[in-house]
Design a protein around this motif. Structure first.
Motif, PDB file in Angstrom:
ATOM      1  N   PHE A  99      -5.678  18.318  38.243  1.00 32.38           N
ATOM      2  CA  PHE A  99      -5.486  18.562  39.673  1.00 32.38           C
ATOM      3  C   PHE A  99      -5.573  17.264  40.478  1.00 32.38           C
ATOM      4  N   SER A 100      -6.398  16.339  40.027  1.00 29.72           N
ATOM      5  CA  SER A 100      -6.524  15.073  40.755  1.00 29.72           C
ATOM      6  C   SER A 100      -5.240  14.245  40.678  1.00 29.72           C
ATOM      7  N   MET A 101      -4.383  14.562  39.716  1.00 32.44           N
ATOM      8  CA  MET A 101      -3.122  13.843  39.561  1.00 32.44           C
ATOM      9  C   MET A 101      -1.994  14.432  40.418  1.00 32.44           C
ATOM     10  N   LEU A 102      -2.327  15.407  41.240  1.00 32.35           N
ATOM     11  CA  LEU A 102      -1.323  16.022  42.126  1.00 32.35           C
ATOM     12  C   LEU A 102      -0.540  15.007  42.965  1.00 32.35           C
ATOM     13  N   PRO A 103      -1.203  14.009  43.593  1.00 28.71           N
ATOM     14  CA  PRO A 103      -0.443  13.053  44.406  1.00 28.71           C
ATOM     15  C   PRO A 103       0.626  12.300  43.622  1.00 28.71           C
ATOM     16  N   LEU A 104       0.437  12.190  42.306  1.00 27.42           N
ATOM     17  CA  LEU A 104       1.416  11.464  41.491  1.00 27.42           C
ATOM     18  C   LEU A 104       2.763  12.174  41.467  1.00 27.42           C
ATOM     19  N   ILE A 105       2.762  13.464  41.762  1.00 28.82           N
ATOM     20  CA  ILE A 105       4.029  14.190  41.862  1.00 28.82           C
ATOM     21  C   ILE A 105       4.880  13.604  42.985  1.00 28.82           C
ATOM     22  N   PHE A 106       4.226  13.223  44.085  1.00 31.03           N
ATOM     23  CA  PHE A 106       4.950  12.575  45.182  1.00 31.03           C
ATOM     24  C   PHE A 106       5.530  11.241  44.720  1.00 31.03           C
ATOM     25  N   ASN A 107       4.783  10.538  43.879  1.00 36.42           N
ATOM     26  CA  ASN A 107       5.272   9.269  43.340  1.00 36.42           C
ATOM     27  C   ASN A 107       6.525   9.491  42.500  1.00 36.42           C
ATOM     28  N   GLY A 108       6.515  10.581  41.722  1.00 37.07           N
ATOM     29  CA  GLY A 108       7.684  10.903  40.919  1.00 37.07           C
ATOM     30  C   GLY A 108       8.897  11.215  41.776  1.00 37.07           C
ATOM     31  N   ILE A 109       8.685  11.961  42.853  1.00 40.72           N
ATOM     32  CA  ILE A 109       9.778  12.311  43.765  1.00 40.72           C
ATOM     33  C   ILE A 109      10.326  11.062  44.452  1.00 40.72           C
ATOM     34  N   ILE A 110       9.429  10.183  44.894  1.00 43.32           N
ATOM     35  CA  ILE A 110       9.848   8.942  45.548  1.00 43.32           C
ATOM     36  C   ILE A 110      10.634   8.061  44.575  1.00 43.32           C
ATOM     37  N   GLN A 123      -1.911   5.943  43.945  1.00 37.39           N
ATOM     38  CA  GLN A 123      -3.001   5.880  42.968  1.00 37.39           C
ATOM     39  C   GLN A 123      -4.347   5.881  43.679  1.00 37.39           C
ATOM     40  N   ALA A 124      -4.428   5.223  44.830  1.00 36.29           N
ATOM     41  CA  ALA A 124      -5.671   5.226  45.620  1.00 36.29           C
ATOM     42  C   ALA A 124      -5.981   6.639  46.106  1.00 36.29           C
ATOM     43  N   TRP A 125      -4.948   7.366  46.498  1.00 39.70           N
ATOM     44  CA  TRP A 125      -5.106   8.768  46.922  1.00 39.70           C
ATOM     45  C   TRP A 125      -5.631   9.605  45.754  1.00 39.70           C
ATOM     46  N   LYS A 178     -21.797  16.418  38.068  1.00 37.93           N
ATOM     47  CA  LYS A 178     -23.043  16.387  38.830  1.00 37.93           C
ATOM     48  C   LYS A 178     -23.764  15.046  38.719  1.00 37.93           C
ATOM     49  N   ILE A 179     -23.001  13.962  38.669  1.00 39.30           N
ATOM     50  CA  ILE A 179     -23.617  12.639  38.615  1.00 39.30           C
ATOM     51  C   ILE A 179     -23.629  12.039  40.026  1.00 39.30           C
ATOM     52  N   SER A 180     -24.282  10.900  40.165  1.00 39.46           N
ATOM     53  CA  SER A 180     -24.458  10.297  41.487  1.00 39.46           C
ATOM     54  C   SER A 180     -23.117   9.893  42.103  1.00 39.46           C
ATOM     55  N   THR A 181     -23.137   9.735  43.413  1.00 37.40           N
ATOM     56  CA  THR A 181     -21.916   9.334  44.111  1.00 37.40           C
ATOM     57  C   THR A 181     -21.463   7.944  43.674  1.00 37.40           C
ATOM     58  N   ASN A 182     -22.427   7.041  43.443  1.00 36.38           N
ATOM     59  CA  ASN A 182     -22.074   5.683  43.017  1.00 36.38           C
ATOM     60  C   ASN A 182     -21.404   5.686  41.650  1.00 36.38           C
ATOM     61  N   SER A 183     -22.002   6.423  40.710  1.00 35.19           N
ATOM     62  CA  SER A 183     -21.435   6.489  39.363  1.00 35.19           C
ATOM     63  C   SER A 183     -20.052   7.138  39.391  1.00 35.19           C
ATOM     64  N   SER A 184     -19.902   8.199  40.179  1.00 35.23           N
ATOM     65  CA  SER A 184     -18.614   8.886  40.299  1.00 35.23           C
ATOM     66  C   SER A 184     -17.550   7.952  40.869  1.00 35.23           C
ATOM     67  N   ALA A 185     -17.940   7.173  41.884  1.00 37.04           N
ATOM     68  CA  ALA A 185     -16.999   6.257  42.526  1.00 37.04           C
ATOM     69  C   ALA A 185     -16.559   5.152  41.568  1.00 37.04           C
ATOM     70  N   ILE A 186     -17.511   4.612  40.810  1.00 38.35           N
ATOM     71  CA  ILE A 186     -17.184   3.535  39.873  1.00 38.35           C
ATOM     72  C   ILE A 186     -16.231   4.026  38.791  1.00 38.35           C
ATOM     73  N   ILE A 187     -16.525   5.179  38.218  1.00 35.45           N
ATOM     74  CA  ILE A 187     -15.684   5.732  37.147  1.00 35.45           C
ATOM     75  C   ILE A 187     -14.305   6.090  37.680  1.00 35.45           C
ATOM     76  N   ALA A 188     -14.255   6.706  38.858  1.00 34.84           N
ATOM     77  CA  ALA A 188     -12.970   7.108  39.440  1.00 34.84           C
ATOM     78  C   ALA A 188     -12.106   5.910  39.784  1.00 34.84           C
ATOM     79  N   ALA A 189     -12.746   4.783  40.101  1.00 34.51           N
ATOM     80  CA  ALA A 189     -12.001   3.594  40.525  1.00 34.51           C
ATOM     81  C   ALA A 189     -11.369   2.837  39.363  1.00 34.51           C
ATOM     82  N   ILE A 190     -11.793   3.114  38.140  1.00 34.56           N
ATOM     83  CA  ILE A 190     -11.295   2.363  36.985  1.00 34.56           C
ATOM     84  C   ILE A 190      -9.768   2.435  36.848  1.00 34.56           C
ATOM     85  N   PRO A 191      -9.140   3.640  36.899  1.00 36.27           N
ATOM     86  CA  PRO A 191      -7.670   3.679  36.804  1.00 36.27           C
ATOM     87  C   PRO A 191      -6.983   2.903  37.923  1.00 36.27           C
ATOM     88  N   LEU A 192      -7.545   2.946  39.137  1.00 32.38           N
ATOM     89  CA  LEU A 192      -6.959   2.215  40.260  1.00 32.38           C
ATOM     90  C   LEU A 192      -7.038   0.710  40.029  1.00 32.38           C
TER      91      LEU A 192
END
Length: 215
Positions: free
Chosen positions: A114-125, A168-170, A184-198
């Motif tokens: 579900f988090s990859m939903l914005p990439l559909i817009f990238n495909g259309i563009i 990708q930032a979206w 259910k991990i901390s906001t900092n840990s979640s942010a760091i892990i989520a930022a890796i692909p970006l």
């Protein structure tokens, strides 16, 4: 709640919606999202293969052209699926190392899908940009081995690369909430892990621009 409602909610209210999805994950919905994105990528690859003709000195370019077109379409399909599966696995392992309690299947595969939903817009563009670019012939020879730079340094491709980073930032924002709500991990840990692909996307884009002499 319908599948459409979930997609709209993921875009408009990612924190609340990913929490609901993590609690009742439906893997088939994630598969549909990834499937649509993969098909869009394949269509974009097909259009591009018909717009750009590669002439490689010393090769049978007629058969090479067909092979490159087919391989680009197949690669677009399978690369999208592999990125989802492998990427989710890596994100899950990192989240577990950070003290997470989520499950890979079906929970993480679903929320990451579900988090990859914005990439559909990238495909259309991508389809839109590839459809309007002028057909070009790229001559690759020992005297001009960097002929591809002429293509990828064009305004259309540079714009597409920058749009890709923005989308990708979206995706990263939605992925952050997905990881946080599923593991259910901390906001900092979640942010760091989520930022890796970006971060990887930015590095690869910058590396490509540098190779073309833009940076």
């Amino acid at each position: 709640m319908s599948f459409i409602d979930k997609m709209v909610g993921t875009i408009t209210s990612p924190n609340n919606e990913t929490k609901k999805i993590a609690e009742q994950p439906m893997i088939e919905e994630a598969v549909m999202i990834i499937g649509v994105y993969a098909i869009l990528n394949a269509i974009a690859a097909y259009i591009l293969s018909n717009k750009i003709i590669y002439i490689i000195q010393g090769f049978d370019n007629t058969s090479m052209r067909s092979l490159m077109a087919l391989s680009s379409i197949v690669a677009a399909l399978f690369a999208t699926i592999l990125i989802w599966l492998i990427g989710t696995g890596v994100i899950h392992l990192l989240s577990m190392a950070a003290g997470g309690e989520g499950k890979l299947y079906p929970q993480m595969l679903t929320v990451v899908g579900f988090s990859m939903l914005p990439l559909i817009f990238n495909g259309i563009i991508s389809i839109g940009i590839y459809s309007v670019i002028e057909p070009r012939v790229i001559n690759i020879s020992p005297s001009n081995p960097m002929a591809l730079n002429e293509l990828y340094s064009s305004p259309s491709f540079m714009a597409l690369a920058l749009i890709g980073i923005i989308i990708q930032a979206w995706t990263t924002i939605i992925l952050y909430f997905s990881i946080h709500n599923a593991h259910k991990i901390s906001t900092n840990s979640s942010a760091i892990i989520a930022a890796i692909p970006l971060v990887i996307s930015v590095i690869l884009t910058a590396w490509g621009f540098r190779g073309m002499g833009i940076l």
